[in-house]
Enzyme design. Structure first.
Site: not given
Length: 349
Positions: A167, A196
């Site tokens: 992330y 992400k």
């Protein structure tokens, strides 16, 4: 060639299925509202969580994210985190298509130490999650070098029972922003299966898309996803596999449709829809998860009014206030698009 398990590995090493392409939705945490005459309640609203899970599954999303930044993970106890994952997993077991592989449930498992991150991964696995979403540990950023951040993810990946999705969200990690070289170094780890990119850097996205198959032995099985709905199409153009977007809680079918139009070669239609989604998503970005929650009853009906409640110290946006008025007006066009896509799905193509 067989993979040799690294020392300290505490999970059985099994083949890992690639995450499917498409739209992933970081779900909000839903709380019971308080009445004007009662003290704060804000306990988890499990029925609302399950209704929303079913709604997203029906919209054709590729996977769900529980306990991302949009899901107020930092406001939840460990017990609440487990309860929310269990609620989502239970709904997925009843409603999702398992014909190819287990439906992805990606749980936020971020902590500052390797030890606690692994503990969160274990608890998420036991509750029904299939993958873990992990931020770089930014609290002691000034005391860690770049190798330290890469080493953190490698250590967690070796010992986590769940495969990891990186992330990369500098705003939530004290400014830590992994570059494309660092992400590609981590993509070489078999149990790190995606990233992400909430940093919004489409150049970085393109470099990771290009380099990941090389470091993974020619396999295109490393999910590269943008982190917001305002650049779904831009990401797809340079090879992204999808998006992980909070705005997809509101207009999941519109977000899915951008990818469908792109894959069908209908670029002008995809561009037009992307422009509308980007304008609406800007309000979701500006107002954050509180704004997304405020828009839930607008998109999904007045019965979802309780979904607009955040946990203190955040407060629900005033229905008569300027912010909600701006959100209602700024998202009106996409709301009509979403309604049309729902009607088309219900009525048959």
């Amino acid at each position: 060639m067989p993979i040799t398990p690294p020392s300290g590995l505490v999970h059985p090493l099994q083949p890992i299925a690639a995450l499917p392409r498409g739209v992933y939705v970081p779900m909000p945490a839903f709380f019971h509202p308080s009445s004007p005459t009662s003290p704060p309640d804000d306990t988890l609203d499990i029925p609302a969580t399950q209704r929303h899970t079913a709604r997203l599954l029906a919209a054709g999303v590729a996977g769900l994210v529980v306990h991302g930044s949009n899901g107020e993970a930092v406001h939840l106890s460990r017990r609440e985190r487990r309860a929310a994952i269990e609620a989502v997993a239970d709904t997925v077991r009843h409603d999702a298509d398992y014909s190819h592989a287990p439906f992805p449930i990606i749980a936020g498992c971020s902590a500052q130490s390797v030890r606690e991150t692994i503990e969160l991964c274990r608890e998420a696995r036991d509750a029904g999650a299939t993958h873990a979403l992990v931020l770089p540990p930014g609290y002691y950023r000034g005391l860690m070098d770049r190798d330290g951040f890469v080493g953190f993810f490698r250590e967690v990946a070796e010992r986590s029972p769940l495969p990891l999705v990186i992330y990369n969200y500098p705003a939530a990690a004290n400014g830590v922003d992994l570059n494309s070289d660092e992400i590609l170094a981590l993509a070489a780890c078999p149990r790190i299966v995606g990233v992400k990119l909430t940093c919004g850097n489409t150049g970085k996205l393109a470099r990771v898309v290009d380099g990941a198959p090389r470091v993974r032995g020619g396999r295109d099985d490393f999910l590269v996803a943008g982190g917001s709905a305002d650049f779904i199409l831009q990401g797809l153009v340079v090879g992204a596999h999808g998006t992980i977007s909070g705005f997809a809680n509101l207009a999941p079918r519109a977000c899915v449709r951008i990818g469908e139009l792109f894959e069908a070669g209908r670029l002008e239609e995809a561009q037009e829809l992307q422009r509308e989604v980007a304008k609406a998503d800007w309000l979701a970005i500006r107002y954050g998860f509180v704004g997304v929650k405020a828009a839930m009853p607008m998109f999904h009906g007045p019965g979802e009014a309780s979904c607009a409640v955040p946990r203190l110290p955040f407060k629900r946006l005033d229905e008569a206030g300027e912010a909600v008025t701006e959100i209602r007006e700024g998202m009106a066009s996409v709301l009509e698009i979403e309604k049309g896509l729902v009607a088309k799905a219900v009525g048959g193509k």
